[in-house]
Write a protein that holds these residues in place. Structure first.
Motif, PDB file in Angstrom:
ATOM      1  N   ALA A  24     -73.175   3.930  14.574  1.00 32.65           N
ATOM      2  CA  ALA A  24     -73.976   4.723  13.636  1.00 32.65           C
ATOM      3  C   ALA A  24     -73.942   4.084  12.250  1.00 32.65           C
ATOM      4  N   GLN A  25     -72.755   3.655  11.823  1.00 29.83           N
ATOM      5  CA  GLN A  25     -72.632   3.000  10.521  1.00 29.83           C
ATOM      6  C   GLN A  25     -73.472   1.725  10.492  1.00 29.83           C
ATOM      7  N   GLN A  26     -73.395   0.939  11.550  1.00 25.56           N
ATOM      8  CA  GLN A  26     -74.164  -0.299  11.625  1.00 25.56           C
ATOM      9  C   GLN A  26     -75.659  -0.010  11.518  1.00 25.56           C
ATOM     10  N   ALA A  27     -76.126   0.998  12.248  1.00 25.72           N
ATOM     11  CA  ALA A  27     -77.544   1.360  12.215  1.00 25.72           C
ATOM     12  C   ALA A  27     -77.969   1.810  10.822  1.00 25.72           C
ATOM     13  N   GLU A  28     -77.125   2.584  10.150  1.00 22.72           N
ATOM     14  CA  GLU A  28     -77.452   3.060   8.805  1.00 22.72           C
ATOM     15  C   GLU A  28     -77.499   1.908   7.806  1.00 22.72           C
ATOM     16  N   ILE A  29     -76.537   1.004   7.888  1.00 21.84           N
ATOM     17  CA  ILE A  29     -76.500  -0.142   6.968  1.00 21.84           C
ATOM     18  C   ILE A  29     -77.700  -1.046   7.202  1.00 21.84           C
ATOM     19  N   GLU A  30     -77.968  -1.390   8.452  1.00 22.07           N
ATOM     20  CA  GLU A  30     -79.121  -2.232   8.763  1.00 22.07           C
ATOM     21  C   GLU A  30     -80.416  -1.520   8.380  1.00 22.07           C
ATOM     22  N   GLY A  31     -80.443  -0.207   8.542  1.00 24.57           N
ATOM     23  CA  GLY A  31     -81.617   0.568   8.155  1.00 24.57           C
ATOM     24  C   GLY A  31     -81.893   0.498   6.662  1.00 24.57           C
ATOM     25  N   THR A  32     -80.841   0.573   5.864  1.00 24.62           N
ATOM     26  CA  THR A  32     -80.997   0.491   4.406  1.00 24.62           C
ATOM     27  C   THR A  32     -81.502  -0.881   3.995  1.00 24.62           C
ATOM     28  N   ILE A  33     -80.870  -1.934   4.511  1.00 20.56           N
ATOM     29  CA  ILE A  33     -81.292  -3.295   4.165  1.00 20.56           C
ATOM     30  C   ILE A  33     -82.722  -3.533   4.641  1.00 20.56           C
ATOM     31  N   GLY A  34     -83.003  -3.142   5.868  1.00 15.76           N
ATOM     32  CA  GLY A  34     -84.338  -3.330   6.421  1.00 15.76           C
ATOM     33  C   GLY A  34     -85.404  -2.561   5.656  1.00 15.76           C
ATOM     34  N   ALA A  35     -85.096  -1.338   5.246  1.00 15.38           N
ATOM     35  CA  ALA A  35     -86.059  -0.537   4.480  1.00 15.38           C
ATOM     36  C   ALA A  35     -86.341  -1.180   3.120  1.00 15.38           C
ATOM     37  N   GLN A  36     -85.295  -1.737   2.508  1.00 20.60           N
ATOM     38  CA  GLN A  36     -85.524  -2.405   1.230  1.00 20.60           C
ATOM     39  C   GLN A  36     -86.409  -3.639   1.420  1.00 20.60           C
ATOM     40  N   ILE A  37     -86.139  -4.405   2.460  1.00 17.18           N
ATOM     41  CA  ILE A  37     -86.952  -5.598   2.725  1.00 17.18           C
ATOM     42  C   ILE A  37     -88.405  -5.200   3.001  1.00 17.18           C
TER      43      ILE A  37
END
Length: 137
Positions: A24-37
């Motif tokens: 879940a943490q991995q998905a949230e972190i990747e989600g934040t970076i991906g959303a910014q990109i």
């Protein structure tokens, strides 16, 4: 005998819970970076700015200042051709996510994203360049 089975079952359940938490943490972190990109790709720097920690937002003071920094110092993040998430490590209250970004010219960059958990979720506290594989020193 039941104590052993109970301990084993408890260990399996605990491992499953911890594994779910890590995923879940991995998905949230990747989600934040991906959303910014994705916001960068759309030239929506106001939205991209919201994925930075409050400390980083105070440092840049405005989405316009943030935009100038990103487009001049991190153009590969602004217009990536490919993004791959690599390993992630926790250290002193932050999580560091290694990201491989290939730009439109096919040049690969390794970046280390410092992530911090805030009331609004995971936010980006900073990004630094790492040496790319095969690069000479």
């Amino acid at each position: 005998m039941w104590k052993i089975v109970s301990r084993m079952l408890g260990g399996i359940i605990l491992a499953s819970i911890l594994s779910f938490g890590v995923a879940a943490q991995q998905a949230e972190i990747e989600g934040t970076i991906g959303a910014q990109i994705e916001a960068f790709k759309a030239d929506d720097f106001e939205q991209a700015f919201t994925y930075a920690t409050p400390t980083l937002q105070r440092l840049f003071q405005s989405p316009q200042n943030f935009q100038r920094m990103v487009t001049t110092q991190y153009p590969m993040v602004w217009r990536p051709a490919e993004v791959r998430y690599l390993e992630r490590r926790a250290y002193e209250g932050s999580v560091f996510q290694k990201v491989q970004i290939t730009d439109a010219k096919g040049v690969m960059f390794l970046l280390l994203y410092q992530m911090q958990e805030t009331d609004a979720g995971w936010r980006i506290a900073g990004v630094q360049f790492l040496e790319a594989p095969g690069a000479s020193v």
